[in-house]
Enzyme design. Structure first.
Site, mmCIF file in Angstrom:
data_model
loop_
_atom_site.group_PDB
_atom_site.id
_atom_site.type_symbol
_atom_site.label_atom_id
_atom_site.label_comp_id
_atom_site.label_asym_id
_atom_site.label_seq_id
_atom_site.Cartn_x
_atom_site.Cartn_y
_atom_site.Cartn_z
ATOM 1 N N ASP A 132 0.864 -1.180 0.000
ATOM 2 C CA ASP A 132 0.000 0.000 0.000
ATOM 3 C C ASP A 132 0.897 1.225 0.000
ATOM 4 O OD1 ASP A 132 -2.531 1.410 0.318
ATOM 5 O OD2 ASP A 132 -1.811 1.885 2.317
ATOM 6 N N GLU A 171 -1.475 -1.498 -5.822
ATOM 7 C CA GLU A 171 -2.768 -0.917 -6.145
ATOM 8 C C GLU A 171 -2.579 0.098 -7.263
ATOM 9 O OE1 GLU A 171 -6.511 0.654 -3.492
ATOM 10 O OE2 GLU A 171 -4.496 1.153 -2.883
ATOM 11 N N CYS A 183 -12.347 -5.848 6.020
ATOM 12 C CA CYS A 183 -11.445 -6.425 7.006
ATOM 13 C C CYS A 183 -10.614 -7.528 6.353
ATOM 14 C CB CYS A 183 -12.246 -6.995 8.174
ATOM 15 S SG CYS A 183 -11.232 -7.855 9.377
ATOM 16 N N CYS A 195 -11.564 -11.215 8.272
ATOM 17 C CA CYS A 195 -12.821 -11.946 8.122
ATOM 18 C C CYS A 195 -13.598 -11.542 6.872
ATOM 19 C CB CYS A 195 -13.693 -11.762 9.361
ATOM 20 S SG CYS A 195 -14.209 -10.063 9.600
ATOM 21 N N CYS A 225 -12.789 -4.003 13.922
ATOM 22 C CA CYS A 225 -13.747 -4.661 13.030
ATOM 23 C C CYS A 225 -15.032 -4.993 13.793
ATOM 24 C CB CYS A 225 -13.116 -5.926 12.461
ATOM 25 S SG CYS A 225 -14.241 -6.842 11.404
ATOM 26 N N CYS A 264 -15.279 -9.284 13.656
ATOM 27 C CA CYS A 264 -14.382 -10.157 14.407
ATOM 28 C C CYS A 264 -13.753 -9.445 15.608
ATOM 29 C CB CYS A 264 -13.309 -10.751 13.499
ATOM 30 S SG CYS A 264 -12.220 -9.529 12.780
ATOM 31 N N ASP A 272 -3.478 1.307 7.021
ATOM 32 C CA ASP A 272 -2.553 0.970 5.935
ATOM 33 C C ASP A 272 -2.215 -0.516 5.919
ATOM 34 O OD1 ASP A 272 -2.554 3.609 5.256
ATOM 35 O OD2 ASP A 272 -0.765 4.087 6.432
HETATM 36 ZN ZN ZN Z 1 -12.916 -8.617 10.812
#
Ligand code: ZN
Length: 302
Positions: free
Chosen positions: A87, A170, A223, A226, A242, A245, A252
């Protein structure tokens, strides 16, 4: 881009001359050029094989370089790591999915010096000797800045490409971002595009796979553990817990891991859908055996 009238070539700009076989020779690390003589050279690295030609370059900061065309055999060292996602940012130049953060070198001091020198230069009378001296000083400072950036980008890209088999980046809309006048200087100085093309070229050289994922891929909205999508975040939010989870994710870090996941996913997709990808890769490694590389070295004023 706006098209302007053609301009005359300037003597102060970059100049170069090419010498082919017979026009130059190398004996005991001394370069001899036809009609010029022996040169005092500082070698950046030993020549890997007999060069077929040499180009003498004088840049606008009055520095002389010799660039040799040589044939090299590729180094095919296996990667220690399977894949990596990167990134890119401004303050932290690169956040790697391995958890490493690489800071951008500090250009601020040089930038201040350049600004001052440019101001002095603009006040000098056209055609004056002192103006030419000032032009040289600006050019030398700018060359220093460019060298600093290139050195940093080359070292980072070589390390990343040689250590990993799959490199995912990216796609950033650089030209769109440059329109933001407050950020354009910082963005062009960071050299994202340069880094991307360096990684691309080096992946060919080391027979690695280089993937660029779409800029519309929501890497900072999902995320990495998950796959839960929390949606758009304001740029000021650097960390998020998150909702699904409950893990604390660094913005980043999370993005780089997502880039890796998406990048690796792309490769599996293309493997399943067709053989086109495979043939391309084998064609590349054939090409590698006669890869041409230029070796550059610095010359003292002669
Ligand atoms: Zn998560």
């Amino acid at each position: 881009m706006k098209v302007n009238f053609p301009k005359f070539k300037k003597k102060s700009n970059r100049q170069s001359a090419r010498f082919r076989k017979g026009g130059f020779s190398i004996k005991n690390c001394q370069v001899y050029l036809a009609k010029i003589g022996c040169l005092k050279t500082v070698w950046s690295r030993p020549l890997p094989s007999e060069p077929s030609s040499v180009t003498v370059i004088k840049d606008n900061a009055d520095r002389y370089f010799l660039s040799f065309v040589v044939e090299i055999s590729p180094e095919l060292k296996p990667a220690t790591n399977e894949s990596i996602g990167i990134d890119l940012g401004l303050k932290t130049f690169a956040t790697l999915s391995s958890g490493e953060k690489v800071d951008s070198p500090d250009y601020a001091k040089l930038e201040r010096k350049i600004k001052r020198a440019q101001r002095h230069y603009s006040r000098r009378q056209k055609g004056a000797k002192r103006r030419e001296r000032m032009r040289l000083r600006v050019a030398k400072l700018k060359a220093k800045q460019t060298d600093k950036r290139k050195d940093f980008l080359h070292k980072l890209s070589t390390r990343v490409v040689s250590e990993n088999q799959v490199i995912a980046l990216e796609d950033l809309g650089v030209s769109g971002m440059l329109k933001n006048r407050r950020l354009s200087r910082a963005i062009s100085q960071a050299g994202w595009r340069e880094f991307r093309s360096l990684c691309d070229n080096k992946s060919h050289k080391f027979s690695r796979q280089f993937v660029v994922i779409s800029r519309w891929e929501p890497t900072s909205q999902v995320c990495c553990d998950c796959g839960y999508k929390w949606g758009k975040l304001d740029l000021s939010i650097r960390e998020i817990v998150c909702f699904n989870c409950g893990k604390l994710q660094d913005r980043d870090d999370n993005a780089s891991k997502r880039i890796e996941q998406v990048g690796v996913g792309h490769i599996h997709d293309s493997k399943r859908t067709g053989r086109k990808c495979k043939t391309e890769i084998s064609a590349v490694s054939d090409e590698l055996s006669t890869h041409l590389e230029s070796v550059q070295l610095t010359l003292f004023d002669c």
